[in-house]
Design a protein around this motif. Sequence first.
Motif, PDB file in Angstrom:
ATOM      1  N   ALA A  43       0.850  -1.189   0.000  1.00 30.42           N
ATOM      2  CA  ALA A  43       0.000   0.000   0.000  1.00 30.42           C
ATOM      3  C   ALA A  43       0.889   1.243   0.000  1.00 30.42           C
ATOM      4  O   ALA A  43       2.009   1.216   0.506  1.00 30.42           O
ATOM      5  CB  ALA A  43      -0.912   0.013   1.227  1.00 30.42           C
ATOM      6  N   GLY A  44       0.384   2.319  -0.582  1.00 24.47           N
ATOM      7  CA  GLY A  44       1.094   3.599  -0.544  1.00 24.47           C
ATOM      8  C   GLY A  44       2.104   3.812  -1.646  1.00 24.47           C
ATOM      9  O   GLY A  44       2.842   4.805  -1.613  1.00 24.47           O
ATOM     10  N   ASN A  45       2.165   2.931  -2.632  1.00 23.84           N
ATOM     11  CA  ASN A  45       3.132   3.106  -3.714  1.00 23.84           C
ATOM     12  C   ASN A  45       2.797   4.363  -4.533  1.00 23.84           C
ATOM     13  O   ASN A  45       1.638   4.731  -4.691  1.00 23.84           O
ATOM     14  CB  ASN A  45       3.133   1.885  -4.637  1.00 23.84           C
ATOM     15  CG  ASN A  45       3.598   0.630  -3.917  1.00 23.84           C
ATOM     16  OD1 ASN A  45       4.591   0.634  -3.214  1.00 23.84           O
ATOM     17  ND2 ASN A  45       2.854  -0.463  -4.097  1.00 23.84           N
TER      18      ASN A  45
ATOM     19  N   ALA B 130       5.562  10.476  -3.178  1.00 18.25           N
ATOM     20  CA  ALA B 130       5.430  11.097  -1.854  1.00 18.25           C
ATOM     21  C   ALA B 130       6.071  12.478  -1.913  1.00 18.25           C
ATOM     22  O   ALA B 130       7.205  12.617  -2.364  1.00 18.25           O
ATOM     23  CB  ALA B 130       6.089  10.241  -0.780  1.00 18.25           C
TER      24      ALA B 130
ATOM     25  N   GLY C 146      -4.260   5.020   2.629  1.00 25.42           N
ATOM     26  CA  GLY C 146      -3.698   4.897   1.301  1.00 25.42           C
ATOM     27  C   GLY C 146      -2.604   5.881   0.960  1.00 25.42           C
ATOM     28  O   GLY C 146      -2.063   5.842  -0.152  1.00 25.42           O
ATOM     29  N   ARG C 147      -2.221   6.764   1.889  1.00 25.19           N
ATOM     30  CA  ARG C 147      -1.191   7.763   1.638  1.00 25.19           C
ATOM     31  C   ARG C 147      -0.036   7.575   2.613  1.00 25.19           C
ATOM     32  O   ARG C 147      -0.218   7.181   3.769  1.00 25.19           O
ATOM     33  CB  ARG C 147      -1.736   9.186   1.789  1.00 25.19           C
ATOM     34  CG  ARG C 147      -2.976   9.479   0.961  1.00 25.19           C
ATOM     35  CD  ARG C 147      -2.677   9.464  -0.525  1.00 25.19           C
ATOM     36  NE  ARG C 147      -1.750  10.506  -0.906  1.00 25.19           N
ATOM     37  CZ  ARG C 147      -1.314  10.710  -2.144  1.00 25.19           C
ATOM     38  NH1 ARG C 147      -1.718   9.896  -3.116  1.00 25.19           N
ATOM     39  NH2 ARG C 147      -0.475  11.678  -2.434  1.00 25.19           N
ATOM     40  N   VAL C 148       1.170   7.901   2.147  1.00 26.91           N
ATOM     41  CA  VAL C 148       2.356   7.792   2.988  1.00 26.91           C
ATOM     42  C   VAL C 148       2.401   8.983   3.947  1.00 26.91           C
ATOM     43  O   VAL C 148       2.380  10.144   3.512  1.00 26.91           O
ATOM     44  CB  VAL C 148       3.639   7.751   2.131  1.00 26.91           C
ATOM     45  CG1 VAL C 148       4.872   7.635   3.033  1.00 26.91           C
ATOM     46  CG2 VAL C 148       3.591   6.595   1.145  1.00 26.91           C
TER      47      VAL C 148
ATOM     48  N   THR D 163       5.153   4.694   6.852  1.00 31.47           N
ATOM     49  CA  THR D 163       3.873   4.530   7.536  1.00 31.47           C
ATOM     50  C   THR D 163       2.771   5.000   6.596  1.00 31.47           C
ATOM     51  O   THR D 163       2.819   6.139   6.100  1.00 31.47           O
ATOM     52  CB  THR D 163       3.829   5.349   8.842  1.00 31.47           C
ATOM     53  OG1 THR D 163       4.884   4.909   9.704  1.00 31.47           O
ATOM     54  CG2 THR D 163       2.501   5.160   9.544  1.00 31.47           C
ATOM     55  N   VAL D 164       1.804   4.142   6.348  1.00 27.92           N
ATOM     56  CA  VAL D 164       0.714   4.438   5.412  1.00 27.92           C
ATOM     57  C   VAL D 164      -0.590   4.533   6.192  1.00 27.92           C
ATOM     58  O   VAL D 164      -0.886   3.686   7.047  1.00 27.92           O
ATOM     59  CB  VAL D 164       0.612   3.347   4.326  1.00 27.92           C
ATOM     60  CG1 VAL D 164      -0.550   3.634   3.389  1.00 27.92           C
ATOM     61  CG2 VAL D 164       1.917   3.253   3.550  1.00 27.92           C
ATOM     62  N   TRP D 165      -1.363   5.575   5.891  1.00 31.68           N
ATOM     63  CA  TRP D 165      -2.676   5.767   6.515  1.00 31.68           C
ATOM     64  C   TRP D 165      -3.649   6.254   5.447  1.00 31.68           C
ATOM     65  O   TRP D 165      -3.380   7.219   4.741  1.00 31.68           O
ATOM     66  CB  TRP D 165      -2.574   6.786   7.652  1.00 31.68           C
ATOM     67  CG  TRP D 165      -3.860   7.028   8.391  1.00 31.68           C
ATOM     68  CD1 TRP D 165      -4.538   6.141   9.178  1.00 31.68           C
ATOM     69  CD2 TRP D 165      -4.615   8.249   8.412  1.00 31.68           C
ATOM     70  NE1 TRP D 165      -5.666   6.721   9.698  1.00 31.68           N
ATOM     71  CE2 TRP D 165      -5.740   8.025   9.253  1.00 31.68           C
ATOM     72  CE3 TRP D 165      -4.453   9.501   7.835  1.00 31.68           C
ATOM     73  CZ2 TRP D 165      -6.697   9.010   9.502  1.00 31.68           C
ATOM     74  CZ3 TRP D 165      -5.399  10.482   8.076  1.00 31.68           C
ATOM     75  CH2 TRP D 165      -6.511  10.242   8.909  1.00 31.68           C
TER      76      TRP D 165
END
Length: 265
Positions: free
Chosen positions: A117-119, A122, A147-149, A143-145
């Motif tokens: 997730a989060g690829n 950034a 779907g975003r880094v 750390t991903v939350w």
Amino acid sequence: MTITPANTPHGTDGPPLPPPRTGRTAHRSPGRARLTGIALIALAAISALSCYVTFAAWLPADIKRYRDYVAAQPCPAHPRPEVAHDCLRTVSFTVENTEVRGGRNGSYKATLSGAPAGNGEAVFGDPDPVLETLEPGDRITGTVWRGRVMTISKAGAEQTTSDAPRDEPQMTAALGTFLGLLAAMTLLFGTVRLTSPRSHAPFTWRPYGRPLLIAMAITCAAVGFLTLLLGLPWWLVPAISAPAVGYTGWAFYRYRRQTDAAQAA
């Protein structure tokens, strides 16, 4: 033979001379003034709508998002999809490339891949302490939350991305307050031009509008920054800025009236 006196507009010889220029007339067509008034009222409507959106939607959404982020818990080892969206997920990324460019049009970002997730890209507000040390192929922890880094870390150093929620509602309130004050000012100036197209002084740009606009911007920014620095509630920004700008506008207006009266005396 008739001799023309030298002090007449005709001079001593040659064709008549044009009358002396007495300066540029200060009068403008009422139609143009009314058109400007309509444009100012339209700007007031846009500013008022933007102010409403800022306080009614943007500010509450930012506050809620920050509170949700602070309250989020680390994800379990194998989170369900509906749980993984709102928990803090620690993953490993591979750095594809970075962009570190300072200056006026600076850009700080990294392209990450290889995680569940989060690829993707950034974005950061500055290059240190982690971004400037990254090279293509590096393995880092993120750390991903939702779907975003939110953060990246390498060798014990951690850096927050621009997507991470921040507890800065005071600056958003400062922007909304400025938009509200701008709406009030442009509405006043536009209404005066519509109702008095031939005599709308001092509600014009140069003697009154420009210093008032500058005072509005400085006051809102200063109050927003100070309340943020001191950790004060965001609602103090409009509560302090609006009366301060109102008093400043009254002082400008009184000064202009006194100046005009002194020049006319």
